[in-house]
Design a protein around this motif. Sequence first.
Motif, PDB file in Angstrom:
ATOM      1  N   GLU A  18      45.160 -37.077  19.420  1.00 11.97           N
ATOM      2  CA  GLU A  18      44.422 -38.316  19.868  1.00 11.97           C
ATOM      3  C   GLU A  18      45.138 -39.660  19.380  1.00 11.97           C
ATOM      4  O   GLU A  18      45.917 -39.597  18.490  1.00 11.97           O
ATOM      5  CB  GLU A  18      43.010 -38.095  19.310  1.00 11.97           C
ATOM      6  N   ILE A  19      44.796 -40.662  20.075  1.00  9.63           N
ATOM      7  CA  ILE A  19      45.165 -42.011  19.741  1.00  9.63           C
ATOM      8  C   ILE A  19      44.374 -42.378  18.638  1.00  9.63           C
ATOM      9  O   ILE A  19      43.242 -42.246  18.660  1.00  9.63           O
ATOM     10  CB  ILE A  19      45.030 -42.830  21.040  1.00  9.63           C
ATOM     11  N   LYS A  20      45.008 -42.990  17.640  1.00  9.30           N
ATOM     12  CA  LYS A  20      44.447 -43.494  16.414  1.00  9.30           C
ATOM     13  C   LYS A  20      44.340 -45.068  16.567  1.00  9.30           C
ATOM     14  O   LYS A  20      43.417 -45.494  15.756  1.00  9.30           O
ATOM     15  CB  LYS A  20      45.226 -42.924  15.072  1.00  9.30           C
ATOM     16  N   VAL A  43      45.531 -48.792  19.152  1.00  8.50           N
ATOM     17  CA  VAL A  43      46.449 -49.447  19.929  1.00  8.50           C
ATOM     18  C   VAL A  43      46.493 -50.912  19.610  1.00  8.50           C
ATOM     19  O   VAL A  43      45.517 -51.379  19.239  1.00  8.50           O
ATOM     20  CB  VAL A  43      45.626 -49.241  21.459  1.00  8.50           C
ATOM     21  N   VAL A 103      51.146 -47.914  20.283  1.00 10.09           N
ATOM     22  CA  VAL A 103      50.400 -46.730  20.449  1.00 10.09           C
ATOM     23  C   VAL A 103      50.587 -45.677  19.039  1.00 10.09           C
ATOM     24  O   VAL A 103      51.564 -45.100  19.011  1.00 10.09           O
ATOM     25  CB  VAL A 103      50.135 -46.021  21.585  1.00 10.09           C
ATOM     26  N   TYR A 151      49.448 -42.445  17.239  1.00  6.21           N
ATOM     27  CA  TYR A 151      48.619 -41.142  17.514  1.00  6.21           C
ATOM     28  C   TYR A 151      48.891 -40.174  16.774  1.00  6.21           C
ATOM     29  O   TYR A 151      50.093 -39.936  16.197  1.00  6.21           O
ATOM     30  CB  TYR A 151      48.824 -40.638  19.278  1.00  6.21           C
ATOM     31  N   VAL A 203      52.583 -40.310  26.635  1.00  4.22           N
ATOM     32  CA  VAL A 203      51.841 -41.483  26.495  1.00  4.22           C
ATOM     33  C   VAL A 203      51.431 -42.008  28.088  1.00  4.22           C
ATOM     34  O   VAL A 203      52.523 -42.113  28.727  1.00  4.22           O
ATOM     35  CB  VAL A 203      52.047 -42.900  25.825  1.00  4.22           C
ATOM     36  N   LYS A 225      46.119 -43.140  27.284  1.00  4.77           N
ATOM     37  CA  LYS A 225      45.622 -41.838  26.950  1.00  4.77           C
ATOM     38  C   LYS A 225      46.871 -40.975  26.617  1.00  4.77           C
ATOM     39  O   LYS A 225      47.965 -41.481  27.313  1.00  4.77           O
ATOM     40  CB  LYS A 225      44.574 -41.249  27.760  1.00  4.77           C
ATOM     41  N   LEU A 226      46.636 -39.633  25.960  1.00 12.05           N
ATOM     42  CA  LEU A 226      47.805 -38.782  25.833  1.00 12.05           C
ATOM     43  C   LEU A 226      47.567 -37.595  26.695  1.00 12.05           C
ATOM     44  O   LEU A 226      46.485 -37.085  26.807  1.00 12.05           O
ATOM     45  CB  LEU A 226      47.772 -38.434  24.387  1.00 12.05           C
ATOM     46  N   SER A 248      43.986 -36.617  26.020  1.00 14.86           N
ATOM     47  CA  SER A 248      42.889 -36.987  24.984  1.00 14.86           C
ATOM     48  C   SER A 248      42.135 -38.250  25.538  1.00 14.86           C
ATOM     49  O   SER A 248      42.081 -38.502  26.623  1.00 14.86           O
ATOM     50  CB  SER A 248      44.069 -37.866  24.031  1.00 14.86           C
ATOM     51  N   ILE A 297      38.774 -44.802  15.348  1.00 19.29           N
ATOM     52  CA  ILE A 297      39.759 -45.535  16.163  1.00 19.29           C
ATOM     53  C   ILE A 297      39.846 -47.025  16.536  1.00 19.29           C
ATOM     54  O   ILE A 297      38.719 -47.578  16.633  1.00 19.29           O
ATOM     55  CB  ILE A 297      39.933 -44.619  17.568  1.00 19.29           C
ATOM     56  N   SER A 335      41.664 -50.633  18.144  1.00 20.68           N
ATOM     57  CA  SER A 335      42.328 -51.410  19.090  1.00 20.68           C
ATOM     58  C   SER A 335      42.297 -52.751  18.335  1.00 20.68           C
ATOM     59  O   SER A 335      41.480 -53.638  18.119  1.00 20.68           O
ATOM     60  CB  SER A 335      41.531 -51.343  20.492  1.00 20.68           C
TER      61      SER A 335
END
Length: 646
Positions: free
Chosen positions: A211-213, A215, A225, A227, A237, A275-276, A288, A364, A366
């Motif tokens: 998962e993305i941690k 941005v 990004v 992740y 990605v 997203k992944l 993800s 998470i 951003s």
Amino acid sequence: MNFRQLIAFVLGLFLASSYQVSGQSFCGNTGGFSITPSQGCAPLTVTLKNLVPKAESVTYAYNFDRSQTTAPNPPLATPDSTFTYNLPGTYTILQYGSANGTGFSQCADVIVKETRAPNAELIRCTDGKVRLTLISDSISNAYDAIIVDWGDGSAQSWSPKSSSLYLDHSYASNASRPISLKGSYRNADCQQKMGVRTLTGTTPQSLARIEIKSVEMLESGEARVLYEGVEGVVTEVLIDNGNGQFTPTGKVGQGGGTQLATIAGLDPTKLYRFKLSSKNICDELVDSPTVSSISIREASLSLDEIISLSWQNLPNTGDITMYQLKRDGAIIFSSATELSYSDTDVICGNSYKYEIVAIIGNDIRSYSAPIVLEPQTSIPAMINRASVTVQDNSTITTQVTLAGEGLTSSYDLIVERAPRGSSNFKKISATDNQSLQFVDTNVDPSTESYCYRFQYENACNQKSPDFSSPVCSILLSSKAPEIVWNADSPFTEPVSSYDLHQLDNQGNIEVVISKELGTAHVLDLAKQSSYSYRVEAKSADGSMTSYSNLLRFRSDPIVLVPDAFTPNGDTHNERFEVKGYFISEFEMSIFNRWGEVVFHTSDLSGSWDGKVNSKEAAGGYYIYQINATDSSGQKIARKGSFLLIR
């Protein structure tokens, strides 16, 4: 504690004190013992044998810290010479006791090798493919190799030090087979004690931890990004440019742990979603959760020394739990719902860097690209509300009210002064004067009126277009029997009315005389005693008040003698008339130049018409002699000359 342990404890205290003095480790070299065996495989049981002759109270600690300078605590010490180590490691054994009345101590090491089975995860696919992922921990890292038995007659030796932590294997059929693994040493140590782990696996592989941690948008137009990846799982990605469609970014990886992908060519003021997309060993694609970028901008509500900000983002898979607004790296505002903020803690002329952070779901984050802003301000308006008032015979205070745009938290209120009637205004306020009330002590308001004007300069070095209209102090003066004052307004607006205050000797108001817009008042000196007077002016809207100087009157006798008169029939200055105030008795004689009395009166209102025996006296100088008594009985004598003009 038994007697033997007590002796050992006391001995330990004795030894500890000597070692503490020297600052050395409690491990000495005066003891002696053997260890059987000195190394082996866990669980390992060792037996110790004392080698010190005539030793007494021999005590052992089986896991001692060599850097320790004191004896071990009693619960960690034992007279037992046998001990079992269940876990691997290098352990220090401490021996201490006494012999021939002298304490001794000695340390030696035991090496215990790992025998537990390595930890691993197994994933099975329906087509017969499996992936074995080794858990990199202290157990696997203790071995020289990991032996994997795939259960189909094939085996594989795998180094835990290799760059890849996973092995793939395919079976001829999709039948489920148990897979076992165990550790191995190069010299074949511990083979009989080596633990074995058997795995059956799960179907299919879970990629939930991919998962993305975070941005982070950069000013350069790049998005960073961060992740979490899984070793051996291909992850790409994807980006949504705002049209709702995700497209590949070309950023692909298959490493485990924290991964970083940088996407260039973006607009930091626009919004994107990321997203992944990951493919597990079974060739299944898993997406993800989606994370949106966030942008911040200056809002339209910014005012004087107020920076207004707003921010926005696209929908995320998870809910936003908090927005954090940062100024110059420090959080100044937090909210779970607000999308705007007005920063009032700013000073004109300074620059500030703002960023907004959105915290989504399970921490998470951003981050917006930062923006640098300066507080804006308008040109200040002219000052249109000010007043002056006399405080005492050496002090005048001015008061200014500020309004309109262009006002900042710091400023310079410029005050200039000039004598009334002069245009030569000079600055009297200090630089960066930030007081709306100015106290002027370099004045004499009892003898002169002063005019003031004001100009405002804000923190952005912008001044009001011009100075305010002059406002002048009220000067109250005596022109007996009148008291008069100047008509110049003490306000930046017209005067609505004047009130004359009559005060007693203690400064209390006894009488208030309304003068409307008049600027003079006639006193009845014959009735006056000891009084003081002050003029109060009110502004047109009634919100401002100004006071004049204090004019004092006493009941001292006043004798006013003219220096000439012209009895020529023109009805002007026809008689030689003396005016007296606060006089109870009066007598006046007029002499010609030969000393002859030409006129005499005992009436204060009496006057000479310039005739002697009904005939016109000759022009020229005459002598007067006045003898009077005031209301307190004091004698007054006046003598002088005057001119009779024909």
